[in-house]
Design a protein around this motif. Sequence first.
Motif, PDB file in Angstrom:
ATOM      1  N   ILE A 355      -0.669  -1.311 -13.097  1.00 29.18           N
ATOM      2  CA  ILE A 355      -1.123  -1.618 -11.732  1.00 29.18           C
ATOM      3  C   ILE A 355      -0.125  -2.568 -11.075  1.00 29.18           C
ATOM      4  O   ILE A 355       0.276  -2.384  -9.939  1.00 29.18           O
ATOM      5  N   SER A 439     -12.305   1.025 -16.726  1.00 30.47           N
ATOM      6  CA  SER A 439     -11.732   1.209 -15.387  1.00 30.47           C
ATOM      7  C   SER A 439     -10.575   2.200 -15.437  1.00 30.47           C
ATOM      8  O   SER A 439     -10.490   3.105 -14.615  1.00 30.47           O
ATOM      9  N   THR A 442     -11.714   5.764 -15.771  1.00 29.24           N
ATOM     10  CA  THR A 442     -12.438   6.410 -14.679  1.00 29.24           C
ATOM     11  C   THR A 442     -11.627   6.487 -13.389  1.00 29.24           C
ATOM     12  O   THR A 442     -12.078   7.073 -12.416  1.00 29.24           O
ATOM     13  N   MET A 443     -10.451   5.862 -13.387  1.00 32.64           N
ATOM     14  CA  MET A 443      -9.638   5.925 -12.173  1.00 32.64           C
ATOM     15  C   MET A 443      -9.022   7.306 -12.006  1.00 32.64           C
ATOM     16  O   MET A 443      -8.585   7.921 -12.965  1.00 32.64           O
ATOM     17  N   CYS A 444      -8.967   7.770 -10.771  1.00 31.60           N
ATOM     18  CA  CYS A 444      -8.343   9.056 -10.489  1.00 31.60           C
ATOM     19  C   CYS A 444      -7.207   8.855  -9.513  1.00 31.60           C
ATOM     20  O   CYS A 444      -7.313   8.034  -8.614  1.00 31.60           O
ATOM     21  N   LYS A 446      -5.031  10.038  -6.380  1.00 35.10           N
ATOM     22  CA  LYS A 446      -5.221  10.887  -5.203  1.00 35.10           C
ATOM     23  C   LYS A 446      -4.418  12.165  -5.344  1.00 35.10           C
ATOM     24  O   LYS A 446      -3.318  12.169  -5.898  1.00 35.10           O
ATOM     25  N   VAL A 449      -0.687  12.368  -4.052  1.00 35.02           N
ATOM     26  CA  VAL A 449       0.352  11.499  -4.607  1.00 35.02           C
ATOM     27  C   VAL A 449       1.260  12.316  -5.510  1.00 35.02           C
ATOM     28  O   VAL A 449       0.797  13.056  -6.371  1.00 35.02           O
TER      29      VAL A 449
ATOM     30  N   LEU B 216      -8.895  -5.720  -5.977  1.00 38.83           N
ATOM     31  CA  LEU B 216      -8.575  -4.560  -6.808  1.00 38.83           C
ATOM     32  C   LEU B 216      -8.485  -4.954  -8.278  1.00 38.83           C
ATOM     33  O   LEU B 216      -9.113  -4.347  -9.147  1.00 38.83           O
ATOM     34  N   LEU B 217      -7.717  -6.001  -8.544  1.00 32.32           N
ATOM     35  CA  LEU B 217      -7.534  -6.408  -9.944  1.00 32.32           C
ATOM     36  C   LEU B 217      -8.850  -6.874 -10.557  1.00 32.32           C
ATOM     37  O   LEU B 217      -9.166  -6.539 -11.697  1.00 32.32           O
ATOM     38  N   VAL B 220     -10.969  -3.982 -11.435  1.00 34.17           N
ATOM     39  CA  VAL B 220     -10.543  -3.356 -12.691  1.00 34.17           C
ATOM     40  C   VAL B 220     -11.084  -4.151 -13.872  1.00 34.17           C
ATOM     41  O   VAL B 220     -11.614  -3.600 -14.830  1.00 34.17           O
ATOM     42  N   GLY B 225     -13.281   0.369 -11.980  1.00 34.35           N
ATOM     43  CA  GLY B 225     -12.065   1.107 -11.673  1.00 34.35           C
ATOM     44  C   GLY B 225     -12.297   2.315 -10.796  1.00 34.35           C
ATOM     45  O   GLY B 225     -11.513   2.609  -9.890  1.00 34.35           O
ATOM     46  N   SER B 226     -13.413   3.001 -11.019  1.00 35.66           N
ATOM     47  CA  SER B 226     -13.641   4.231 -10.265  1.00 35.66           C
ATOM     48  C   SER B 226     -14.024   3.937  -8.820  1.00 35.66           C
ATOM     49  O   SER B 226     -14.022   4.824  -7.990  1.00 35.66           O
ATOM     50  N   ILE B 228     -12.538   1.645  -6.858  1.00 40.63           N
ATOM     51  CA  ILE B 228     -11.499   0.915  -6.157  1.00 40.63           C
ATOM     52  C   ILE B 228     -11.317   1.403  -4.725  1.00 40.63           C
ATOM     53  O   ILE B 228     -11.282   0.618  -3.794  1.00 40.63           O
ATOM     54  N   THR B 308       2.703  -4.530  -4.174  1.00 40.07           N
ATOM     55  CA  THR B 308       2.733  -3.484  -5.204  1.00 40.07           C
ATOM     56  C   THR B 308       1.331  -3.151  -5.686  1.00 40.07           C
ATOM     57  O   THR B 308       0.966  -1.975  -5.811  1.00 40.07           O
ATOM     58  N   ILE B 309       0.549  -4.198  -5.963  1.00 42.94           N
ATOM     59  CA  ILE B 309      -0.821  -3.962  -6.416  1.00 42.94           C
ATOM     60  C   ILE B 309      -1.567  -3.150  -5.365  1.00 42.94           C
ATOM     61  O   ILE B 309      -2.255  -2.182  -5.657  1.00 42.94           O
ATOM     62  N   THR B 312      -0.546   0.447  -5.255  1.00 40.89           N
ATOM     63  CA  THR B 312      -1.110   1.187  -6.392  1.00 40.89           C
ATOM     64  C   THR B 312      -2.538   1.596  -6.064  1.00 40.89           C
ATOM     65  O   THR B 312      -2.945   2.728  -6.297  1.00 40.89           O
ATOM     66  N   GLU B 314      -3.831   2.151  -3.290  1.00 39.98           N
ATOM     67  CA  GLU B 314      -3.903   3.210  -2.282  1.00 39.98           C
ATOM     68  C   GLU B 314      -3.797   4.594  -2.888  1.00 39.98           C
ATOM     69  O   GLU B 314      -4.253   5.569  -2.299  1.00 39.98           O
ATOM     70  N   LYS B 315      -3.181   4.650  -4.048  1.00 43.93           N
ATOM     71  CA  LYS B 315      -2.971   5.969  -4.650  1.00 43.93           C
ATOM     72  C   LYS B 315      -4.140   6.395  -5.524  1.00 43.93           C
ATOM     73  O   LYS B 315      -4.134   7.468  -6.105  1.00 43.93           O
ATOM     74  N   ILE B 316      -5.107   5.495  -5.634  1.00 45.66           N
ATOM     75  CA  ILE B 316      -6.249   5.822  -6.490  1.00 45.66           C
ATOM     76  C   ILE B 316      -7.413   6.280  -5.618  1.00 45.66           C
ATOM     77  O   ILE B 316      -7.718   5.673  -4.600  1.00 45.66           O
ATOM     78  N   SER B 317      -8.040   7.325  -6.025  1.00 48.10           N
ATOM     79  CA  SER B 317      -9.153   7.834  -5.230  1.00 48.10           C
ATOM     80  C   SER B 317     -10.392   7.942  -6.083  1.00 48.10           C
ATOM     81  O   SER B 317     -10.358   7.813  -7.296  1.00 48.10           O
ATOM     82  N   GLU B 318     -11.500   8.199  -5.422  1.00 49.95           N
ATOM     83  CA  GLU B 318     -12.719   8.383  -6.185  1.00 49.95           C
ATOM     84  C   GLU B 318     -12.764   9.816  -6.713  1.00 49.95           C
ATOM     85  O   GLU B 318     -12.126  10.711  -6.171  1.00 49.95           O
TER      86      GLU B 318
END
Lengths: 508, 439
Positions: A355, A439, A442-444, A446, A449, B216-217, B220, B225-226, B228, B308-309, B312, B314-318
């Motif tokens: 991260i 965490s 379960t993270m996905c 996008k 990307v 965000l951190l 986590v 995490g899911s 975010i 950077t955090i 990162t 932003e690239k994570i989705s549900e």
Amino acid sequence: MSDKDQSTEGDRLVPKLTDAHVYEEKIKKMKVSHAAQVFSQRVGAIMKRITVMANNCTPSIDREAADTGQLCLFVDNLFDSANGNVIKPTPGKDLRSAVTLTSPHWVFWNKALDVLRMINNFTSTHSVGANCEDDDSDGILDNLKDFLFNEIPLNEENEDEENCSAQHDALTTFPTLEQTGSLINSGSRAYRPKTGDTLCKECFYWAFELEIHSTITNGKLFKKGDVVAIAASGGKDSTVLAQVLKTLNERYNYELKLVLLSIDEGITGYRDDSLKTVLENKDEYQMPLKILSYEQLYGWSMDKIVAEVGRKNNCTFCGVFRRQALDRGATLLNVNCIATGHNADDIAETVLMNILRGDVARLQRCVNIITITEGTIPRCKPLKYTYEKEIVMYAYFKKLNYFSTECVFAPNAYRGYARTFLKDLERLKPSSIMDIIHSGETMCVKENVKLPDIGVCTKCGFVSSQDICKACMLLEGLNRGLPKLGIGKSSKANKALAALPNPSLLHF
Amino acid sequence: MCSVNEEEGAEVFEVLKPIEPLELKCRKCLIEDGNVVLQKKFVYCKTCFMSMVTHKFRATVGKSKLVNRGERVLVCVSGSQSSVSLLHMIWTGLQQSTYKRLTFDPVVLYIDESVLYDYPQDQVNKIQELFEKYGLTYRIVKFAAAIYSDNCLDEDTNIDQYNDKLQNIFSNLSDLTLKEDMLMKLRKRAITKLAELLKCTRIMTAENEHKLSIRLLSNVALGRGSQISLDIGLAVNNKNNDKTSLVTIRPMRNLSAKEIAYYALFNMLEDFMHSNFLTATSEDESIQKTTERFVNDLQVDFPSTVSTIFRTGEKISEKTSAISYCLLCQGIMDVNMSPSSAMEATKYSKYVSLMGVKALKLSLNYLKNENTNEKKCDGCKCKDKQDLKEEIIESLCYACTHIIQDLQSLDDLPEEILNKHKEKLQFKKMEEQIKDFLL
């Protein structure tokens, strides 16, 4: 009995004993001190004496009471034997002292085992049974017998197991005994870092091994008949991994063939010492060992590389080379799978690191328990859910031989931050490590990307996301006297490579 | 220079580049003298700085046309510097007469949390004054009313009772980490509810880049995490609202704390006391604070840490295939986890330590059966004691489970949660009854 004591004798022999100790309805709350009083030496002795005397004149105290007195004496002795806090025994309390090879403890404990077994069979006949109440404190009695078994080595493990559970069930009907039991064992218990429960040594072993077993079966890490290479560095993780895999393989019939695989980076003062540990492990666990060195694979040992590139960035070389070296070694050994000793702390740390570095592709990959890429040998992490602290505890209790020194070349500074952070979190909340892994799982990422494509290196044929893999790039830099070549962005390295006079002359 | 060890010495000194004197002129207009230095090297004058910040804000709002013309937008103002700046930016945007004018219809909201902390007595009045000055539609709602009352927009006679309930919840939670987590979730609940009542379809909150990356951190670290993207994303569609979809926009997310501080300074914006449970606590007491310190420390040595955090995140989705949502935080539930997961492993280690050697005799299959039995039996087996708690935990996400487990009594939870839970249970029962007939 205290009743009798009050009525018949003018001067009371047992002044401390009250109704509250004996009659079920009068027991307010079973206290340890009460239990200790009931089972004291004095009560036991007097009870026995009175019964013998009384048998001649009055029939009010029956013979059974003498046995009860005997039991009291026995429990008192048992208590003393484990509770001893002085070195030299006091007269009359022989067992309340330190255990030595010649002390009477051993004889007594052997007897104690028989008695405990007997109690097991005749619980109902003893009059103390009046005090019975069902208590849910599971495990305390386990500790009692575990403690005993710990001290008295038994030959057959199976028997040990059977006795454990059997005694456990029977003795739960003895609340007073249980109370004493918890006292006896206070010394042999350990606080479990992961769950916060207190367990005795033996139970901790079972829990530790069982958890790894469940990780292996749930994650379907191995197939029957697989040849598995354990990546052995000589450190605690890989040593414990080897030990546990060997144990589980035998206990649950995985039918695996285990081999040790070590990589010799050629770091004087670090790897040469740790490899000695691996060699000892090899003999101890009876596993074949293969050592591959950077020198023979790449022609460069880490010592030489550091001499060339300096102390900065040398971890890049070591890490990149080792990854490939493990693959090469595994291919040589013709194994089905490589097991690495990454533990839960390592994984949580890597999640945080990725991260912090913004590496989404790795963020997804790093929590996988088994990584299968086409063209490579699968890697798995059987210790993925095992806390580092518990690994150390296991190694400590089992007195495993492992090597623990930091690498002599500067420790990776940035990872150090993540590590400290994780330790802070763990101190606040021990479950944090698992929470972070959760965490990560379960993270996905996008959908839009862009993730790097996995291809094959055009030079060496190993998996790479670039045309030329990092290992080849770094090696090329070393061989050409441009050690900084592969460090940093690959696009820059490619440009530099293209600018070199004769790029076709790359030799491997 | 020391000549011993020359090779290594050269290495060390290489890192320390001589500090170049900064330019005095603004890097943008090159005319004015600079007033602000950003990222240790970029010099801006006041005017150019302001237009840069405003541009960042408007770019985030304008991105992919998130807000339609005339749409009602709930602007959440807590009194913090960030939120006061947000209000000012929106107001400025609405004043512009040219094509750049913002065209949505803002409703400013202040949630009065004075029941939880010691705020100065006149804080609410001051905020009201501020809102009056801007002349926008505004609402000031008590936190407890927003959570418990059905018609929280009107004066409620039960407010004392609600206040007690709210205080009870937090005094029941012993752990500071969970307290703060719960506060965040309840706040979010209140905002969502008010947005619906005020017929707003967009929500704007004022978190900046810095705050979001810390969140965000710590998310986590808490096992969220899911979720975010729910908590830091630009536009979050609350999919569980079937009728109206509600989107949360965080227009300040591309601005750093420093930029906002200077914006407030140059515009002479007054900010207000704004506390949470972590205010004035030590860094070693809660996960959120530890994370904050970690990010701040790292930011000093590595100035790109926060961004950077944030990128990162932003690239994570549900997960797109979510089936159910958590009752408390409305995040995605982690159902149908594979048998090899942290969740199962935690369950198993609890089980193993509890059963001790006994666990040996029971095979894994047995354990699984028992687990599923437990789940199934929830409707009938539980008789007294903690059955409600256990039932509710079934419909909570991983991290919210921790909160509820720490909570001693569930009586003070908002009724909607309990009702919704009953509804869910009822539905489950129905499903159970007809399951044999479904093809």
